[in-house]
Design a protein around this motif. Structure first.
Motif, PDB file in Angstrom:
ATOM      1  N   LEU A 301      20.257 -65.066 -12.462  1.00  0.00           N
ATOM      2  CA  LEU A 301      21.415 -64.637 -13.258  1.00  0.00           C
ATOM      3  C   LEU A 301      22.348 -63.870 -12.332  1.00  0.00           C
ATOM      4  O   LEU A 301      21.895 -62.946 -11.627  1.00  0.00           O
ATOM      5  CB  LEU A 301      20.968 -63.702 -14.392  1.00  0.00           C
ATOM      6  CG  LEU A 301      20.311 -64.308 -15.629  1.00  0.00           C
ATOM      7  CD1 LEU A 301      18.981 -64.936 -15.319  1.00  0.00           C
ATOM      8  CD2 LEU A 301      20.137 -63.244 -16.709  1.00  0.00           C
ATOM      9  N   ARG A 329      26.607 -64.565 -15.563  1.00  0.00           N
ATOM     10  CA  ARG A 329      26.465 -63.601 -16.654  1.00  0.00           C
ATOM     11  C   ARG A 329      27.481 -62.481 -16.441  1.00  0.00           C
ATOM     12  O   ARG A 329      27.198 -61.483 -15.804  1.00  0.00           O
ATOM     13  CB  ARG A 329      25.039 -63.044 -16.688  1.00  0.00           C
ATOM     14  CG  ARG A 329      24.819 -62.013 -17.771  1.00  0.00           C
ATOM     15  CD  ARG A 329      23.353 -61.577 -17.847  1.00  0.00           C
ATOM     16  NE  ARG A 329      23.170 -60.584 -18.889  1.00  0.00           N
ATOM     17  CZ  ARG A 329      23.304 -59.272 -18.704  1.00  0.00           C
ATOM     18  NH1 ARG A 329      23.578 -58.789 -17.519  1.00  0.00           N
ATOM     19  NH2 ARG A 329      23.133 -58.451 -19.716  1.00  0.00           N
ATOM     20  N   PRO A 420      12.093 -58.923 -22.771  1.00  0.00           N
ATOM     21  CA  PRO A 420      11.953 -58.460 -21.401  1.00  0.00           C
ATOM     22  C   PRO A 420      10.490 -58.181 -21.032  1.00  0.00           C
ATOM     23  O   PRO A 420       9.741 -57.644 -21.829  1.00  0.00           O
ATOM     24  CB  PRO A 420      12.775 -57.169 -21.377  1.00  0.00           C
ATOM     25  CG  PRO A 420      12.827 -56.709 -22.794  1.00  0.00           C
ATOM     26  CD  PRO A 420      12.737 -57.918 -23.657  1.00  0.00           C
ATOM     27  N   SER A 424      14.173 -53.198 -16.895  1.00  0.00           N
ATOM     28  CA  SER A 424      15.178 -53.865 -16.059  1.00  0.00           C
ATOM     29  C   SER A 424      16.307 -52.895 -15.729  1.00  0.00           C
ATOM     30  O   SER A 424      16.702 -52.092 -16.579  1.00  0.00           O
ATOM     31  CB  SER A 424      15.725 -55.062 -16.843  1.00  0.00           C
ATOM     32  OG  SER A 424      16.918 -55.520 -16.272  1.00  0.00           O
ATOM     33  N   THR A 425      16.831 -52.986 -14.519  1.00  0.00           N
ATOM     34  CA  THR A 425      18.003 -52.163 -14.182  1.00  0.00           C
ATOM     35  C   THR A 425      19.289 -52.899 -14.565  1.00  0.00           C
ATOM     36  O   THR A 425      20.356 -52.315 -14.626  1.00  0.00           O
ATOM     37  CB  THR A 425      18.043 -51.868 -12.664  1.00  0.00           C
ATOM     38  OG1 THR A 425      17.951 -53.110 -11.955  1.00  0.00           O
ATOM     39  CG2 THR A 425      16.930 -50.933 -12.239  1.00  0.00           C
ATOM     40  N   THR A 426      19.172 -54.190 -14.854  1.00  0.00           N
ATOM     41  CA  THR A 426      20.353 -54.986 -15.203  1.00  0.00           C
ATOM     42  C   THR A 426      20.736 -54.780 -16.653  1.00  0.00           C
ATOM     43  O   THR A 426      21.915 -54.722 -17.004  1.00  0.00           O
ATOM     44  CB  THR A 426      20.068 -56.485 -14.941  1.00  0.00           C
ATOM     45  OG1 THR A 426      19.659 -56.617 -13.589  1.00  0.00           O
ATOM     46  CG2 THR A 426      21.272 -57.342 -15.214  1.00  0.00           C
ATOM     47  N   LYS A 427      19.743 -54.673 -17.509  1.00  0.00           N
ATOM     48  CA  LYS A 427      20.015 -54.535 -18.938  1.00  0.00           C
ATOM     49  C   LYS A 427      18.988 -53.602 -19.560  1.00  0.00           C
ATOM     50  O   LYS A 427      17.794 -53.735 -19.286  1.00  0.00           O
ATOM     51  CB  LYS A 427      19.954 -55.928 -19.591  1.00  0.00           C
ATOM     52  CG  LYS A 427      20.241 -55.919 -21.071  1.00  0.00           C
ATOM     53  CD  LYS A 427      20.530 -57.306 -21.623  1.00  0.00           C
ATOM     54  CE  LYS A 427      20.616 -57.190 -23.127  1.00  0.00           C
ATOM     55  NZ  LYS A 427      21.236 -58.324 -23.762  1.00  0.00           N
ATOM     56  N   PHE A 429      16.797 -51.927 -22.674  1.00  0.00           N
ATOM     57  CA  PHE A 429      16.201 -52.381 -23.936  1.00  0.00           C
ATOM     58  C   PHE A 429      15.517 -51.222 -24.633  1.00  0.00           C
ATOM     59  O   PHE A 429      14.935 -50.364 -23.973  1.00  0.00           O
ATOM     60  CB  PHE A 429      15.141 -53.456 -23.673  1.00  0.00           C
ATOM     61  CG  PHE A 429      15.718 -54.724 -23.115  1.00  0.00           C
ATOM     62  CD1 PHE A 429      16.240 -55.687 -23.950  1.00  0.00           C
ATOM     63  CD2 PHE A 429      15.764 -54.923 -21.742  1.00  0.00           C
ATOM     64  CE1 PHE A 429      16.783 -56.845 -23.438  1.00  0.00           C
ATOM     65  CE2 PHE A 429      16.304 -56.081 -21.221  1.00  0.00           C
ATOM     66  CZ  PHE A 429      16.830 -57.044 -22.069  1.00  0.00           C
ATOM     67  N   LEU A 452      11.622 -63.153 -18.016  1.00  0.00           N
ATOM     68  CA  LEU A 452      12.598 -62.355 -17.265  1.00  0.00           C
ATOM     69  C   LEU A 452      12.538 -60.887 -17.674  1.00  0.00           C
ATOM     70  O   LEU A 452      11.922 -60.521 -18.674  1.00  0.00           O
ATOM     71  CB  LEU A 452      14.022 -62.917 -17.428  1.00  0.00           C
ATOM     72  CG  LEU A 452      14.866 -62.562 -18.657  1.00  0.00           C
ATOM     73  CD1 LEU A 452      16.311 -62.934 -18.397  1.00  0.00           C
ATOM     74  CD2 LEU A 452      14.352 -63.235 -19.893  1.00  0.00           C
ATOM     75  N   GLY A 453      13.219 -60.097 -16.870  1.00  0.00           N
ATOM     76  CA  GLY A 453      13.273 -58.666 -17.085  1.00  0.00           C
ATOM     77  C   GLY A 453      12.437 -57.944 -16.036  1.00  0.00           C
ATOM     78  O   GLY A 453      11.202 -57.939 -16.133  1.00  0.00           O
ATOM     79  N   GLY A 454      13.108 -57.417 -15.012  1.00  0.00           N
ATOM     80  CA  GLY A 454      12.429 -56.571 -14.021  1.00  0.00           C
ATOM     81  C   GLY A 454      11.413 -57.287 -13.153  1.00  0.00           C
ATOM     82  O   GLY A 454      10.539 -56.646 -12.564  1.00  0.00           O
ATOM     83  N   ILE A 455      11.508 -58.613 -13.073  1.00  0.00           N
ATOM     84  CA  ILE A 455      10.512 -59.346 -12.267  1.00  0.00           C
ATOM     85  C   ILE A 455      10.912 -59.303 -10.782  1.00  0.00           C
ATOM     86  O   ILE A 455      12.083 -59.493 -10.431  1.00  0.00           O
ATOM     87  CB  ILE A 455      10.362 -60.798 -12.780  1.00  0.00           C
ATOM     88  CG1 ILE A 455       9.805 -60.769 -14.210  1.00  0.00           C
ATOM     89  CG2 ILE A 455       9.446 -61.611 -11.858  1.00  0.00           C
ATOM     90  CD1 ILE A 455       9.745 -62.102 -14.898  1.00  0.00           C
ATOM     91  N   VAL A 473      15.571 -64.082 -12.704  1.00  0.00           N
ATOM     92  CA  VAL A 473      15.763 -62.738 -12.148  1.00  0.00           C
ATOM     93  C   VAL A 473      17.241 -62.500 -11.896  1.00  0.00           C
ATOM     94  O   VAL A 473      18.018 -63.444 -11.759  1.00  0.00           O
ATOM     95  CB  VAL A 473      15.004 -62.558 -10.804  1.00  0.00           C
ATOM     96  CG1 VAL A 473      13.504 -62.701 -11.009  1.00  0.00           C
ATOM     97  CG2 VAL A 473      15.508 -63.549  -9.760  1.00  0.00           C
ATOM     98  N   SER A 474      17.585 -61.219 -11.809  1.00  0.00           N
ATOM     99  CA  SER A 474      18.972 -60.907 -11.496  1.00  0.00           C
ATOM    100  C   SER A 474      19.033 -59.943 -10.309  1.00  0.00           C
ATOM    101  O   SER A 474      19.245 -60.350  -9.161  1.00  0.00           O
ATOM    102  CB  SER A 474      19.665 -60.322 -12.730  1.00  0.00           C
ATOM    103  OG  SER A 474      21.037 -60.219 -12.507  1.00  0.00           O
ATOM    104  N   ALA A 475      18.799 -58.646 -10.589  1.00  0.00           N
ATOM    105  CA  ALA A 475      19.017 -57.620  -9.572  1.00  0.00           C
ATOM    106  C   ALA A 475      18.296 -57.905  -8.253  1.00  0.00           C
ATOM    107  O   ALA A 475      18.882 -57.745  -7.164  1.00  0.00           O
ATOM    108  CB  ALA A 475      18.571 -56.263 -10.119  1.00  0.00           C
TER     109      ALA A 475
HETATM  110  C1  LIG Z   1      19.779 -60.319 -19.272  1.00  0.00           C
HETATM  111  C2  LIG Z   1      18.384 -59.952 -19.467  1.00  0.00           C
HETATM  112  N1  LIG Z   1      17.788 -60.179 -20.638  1.00  0.00           N
HETATM  113  C3  LIG Z   1      16.529 -59.850 -20.626  1.00  0.00           C
HETATM  114  S1  LIG Z   1      16.060 -59.149 -19.158  1.00  0.00           S
HETATM  115  C4  LIG Z   1      17.600 -59.388 -18.512  1.00  0.00           C
HETATM  116  C5  LIG Z   1      18.007 -58.977 -17.154  1.00  0.00           C
HETATM  117  C6  LIG Z   1      17.153 -59.595 -16.093  1.00  0.00           C
HETATM  118  O1  LIG Z   1      17.584 -59.064 -14.898  1.00  0.00           O
HETATM  119  P1  LIG Z   1      16.616 -58.282 -13.901  1.00  0.00           P
HETATM  120  O2  LIG Z   1      15.803 -59.329 -13.214  1.00  0.00           O
HETATM  121  O3  LIG Z   1      17.563 -57.593 -12.965  1.00  0.00           O
HETATM  122  O4  LIG Z   1      15.787 -57.317 -14.700  1.00  0.00           O
END
Ligand SMILES: Cc1ncsc1CCOP(=O)(O)O
Ligand SMILES: Cc1ncc(COP(=O)(O)OP(=O)(O)O)c(N)n1
Ligand SMILES: [Mg+2]
Length: 500
Positions: A301, A329, A420, A424-427, A429, A452-455, A473-475
């Protein structure tokens, strides 16, 4: 002796046994049996007692606290029910209402207790006899739209109903095999089972003698006629597609001819047919996601402000490390900036030979020719997104509970987001679904799903141990100095895991 019984009767028996077990009773009690047959509000016994004006809820409450009277064996109850059926109807059927009568009549003190609770067993018995024999004006009348305009030949209608019930059951069996063995999908298998039960229950609304008089396959010219096409199927999916059509056609016929016998049966079959359309979309549309995402393991993401390097370089590097799906996103960008960026990401992802998904916005996804859209629980529904996107693009749906997983499957999602998983530092919850949900979601379906979420590389082994075979993953990638290295670590942890 073991008697063959309908699924509804089987369910009543297993409810009765379950009740006795939970109460710690060494034997199943008559009250367990009666509560078992009355368990389903839409079942025949429940409806019959309501129709006779008895207070079923009060009866259920009384039964919960009534003195225990051991029931005879299950076979003895079924044999008694069959006896009542022969006595009252002239044929040996074993439906839940006859099981109820058998339970009510098998023991004098139980019968007396029921009379004290306001249930007149003789009236129930009489109603079961008159259900079959009564003149039309003494049984529930269908509304005008369901009344046959002309006198009908009962045996013809019966044969049509019987043949179509068989066809519907057979198709459901084939579909069950497809969901179970080809898709290996527990949630879809469960939905198909639910449909089978509904059909079995609806069948109980028909007078049993109607179907018995129709077992005349020798007279059915259709059994000897087959077309060349009937023996040609290219893939298991095509087998499923053909059987959904066959199921719907037989349900349609059951509905039309069922109107001649029981309006409630016809209406229920109509509902089953609608449910079959929903399942057809889920099973066959879901296949598109299964195919296009079969090899995808790592999904990234991207938000421009989060990337420490340029987005195009990050995409290229992450793709070189194994990422094959990218989601744009952007939650804050004005629409014109968003669409300009989306056009760019389309080019960069094409170059990286990766799929491109737009978050939240099917309109933008369509305008830039993205491969799909991702929708959360508060975004547009998959149905509305499909109206914007047309049939081909992928639709991903976020899930945070098993109920949402099941609903997303029925809504024909092509893939799922599951989480999640970790903070997560991106979003942010309020609640973490956690690894327990990841484990349950991946066990429930083989539709492509991305945890997903903090992986991160440090915790991905826990996701894999929970059954996760794909992650988003995002961050960890966007903020990496070396996105390719991180992607490779994540991808490496996933690449030995079976695709499910
Ligand atoms: C958009 C979103 N929705 C659930 S977790 C998440 C963010 C996932 O990003 P990261 O991998 O940085 O926790
Ligand atoms: C692959 C994937 N899964 C889940 C989400 C989260 O979507 P949503 O719940 O709509 O939250 P936002 O991302 O829109 O804030 C996702 N984006 N991608
Ligand atoms: Mg969203």
């Amino acid at each position: 002796m073991s008697l063959e019984v309908s699924p509804a009767v089987e369910r009543a028996g297993s409810v009765a046994r379950g009740r006795a077990e939970r109460a710690g009773s060494p034997t199943v009690r008559l009250s367990d049996w009666l509560l078992g047959v009355l368990e389903e509000d839409e079942g025949r016994p429940f409806e019959l007692l309501v129709r006779l004006g008895f207070d079923v809820r009060a009866l259920q409450r009384q039964l919960e606290v009534s003195p225990p009277i051991p029931a005879p064996s299950t076979d003895a109850i079924y044999t008694a029910a069959k006896g009542h059926s022969i006595r009252l109807r002239g044929e040996p059927s074993l439906t839940t209402d006859l099981v109820m009568l058998a339970v009510m009549m098998v023991n004098d003190s139980f019968r007396a207790a029921l009379e004290r609770y306001g249930i007149r067993v003789g009236v129930v018995e009489h109603a079961l006899r008159s259900d079959m024999m009564a003149a039309p004006d003494t049984i529930e009348q269908p509304p005008a739209e369901f009344v046959a305009a002309e006198p009908v030949d009962q045996s013809d209608a019966a044969r049509i109903l019987d043949a179509n019930l068989n066809r519907a059951r057979e198709s459901l069996r084939v579909l069950d095999d497809y969901a179970r063995f080809s898709l290996n999908d527990a949630a879809l298998t469960e939905e198909l089972k639910r449909l089978r039960h509904r059909l079995a229950d609806a069948t109980e609304l028909l007078p049993p003698s109607l179907l018995l008089q129709s077992r005349n396959t020798l007279g059915d010219v259709g059994t000897t006629i087959s077309t060349a096409g009937e023996f040609q199927r290219a893939t298991p999916r095509q087998v499923a597609a053909v059987n959904f059509k066959r199921l719907q056609e037989s349900l349609r016929s059951l509905e039309e001819f069922g109107k001649l016998d029981d309006a409630r049966f016809a209406r229920e079959v109509e509902q089953i047919r609608y449910a079959a359309y929903t399942l057809e979309r889920a099973v066959l549309t879901g296949s598109a996601g299964r195919e296009r995402l079969a090899a995808a393991r790592l999904y990234v993401l991207l938000t421009g402000s989060q990337c420490v390097n340029t987005m195009d370089w990050t995409i290229a590097e992450a793709a070189a490390g194994g990422a094959s799906v990218f989601q744009l996103r952007e939650k804050q960008l004005p629409d014109r900036e968003l669409i300009a960026l989306a056009h760019q990401v389309r080019k960069w992802t094409h170059k990286a030979n990766a799929l491109f998904i737009v978050n939240d916005r099917p309109d933008i996804a369509r305008l830039v020719g993205a491969d799909g859209v991702h929708l959360g629980q508060d975004d547009l529904s998959p149905h509305d997104a499909r109206r914007i996107l047309g049939p081909d693009p992928l639709i991903g749906v976020s899930s945070h509970s098993l109920a949402q997983v099941r609903q997303a499957i029925l809504d024909s999602a092509d893939y799922l987001g599951v989480g999640p998983t970790f903070p997560s530092t991106t979003k942010g919850f309020d609640q973490l679904a956690g690894l327990e949900f990841v484990q349950a979601a991946f066990a429930a379906t083989t539709l492509p799903a991305f945890a997903l979420g903090g992986i991160r590389p440090e915790n991905i082994a826990e996701v894999v141990a929970a059954g996760g075979n794909r992650v988003a993953v995002s961050a960890v990638v966007a903020e990496a100095e070396e996105p390719q290295v991180v992607a490779r670590q994540l991808f490496g942890a996933l690449s030995d895991v079976s695709s499910g």
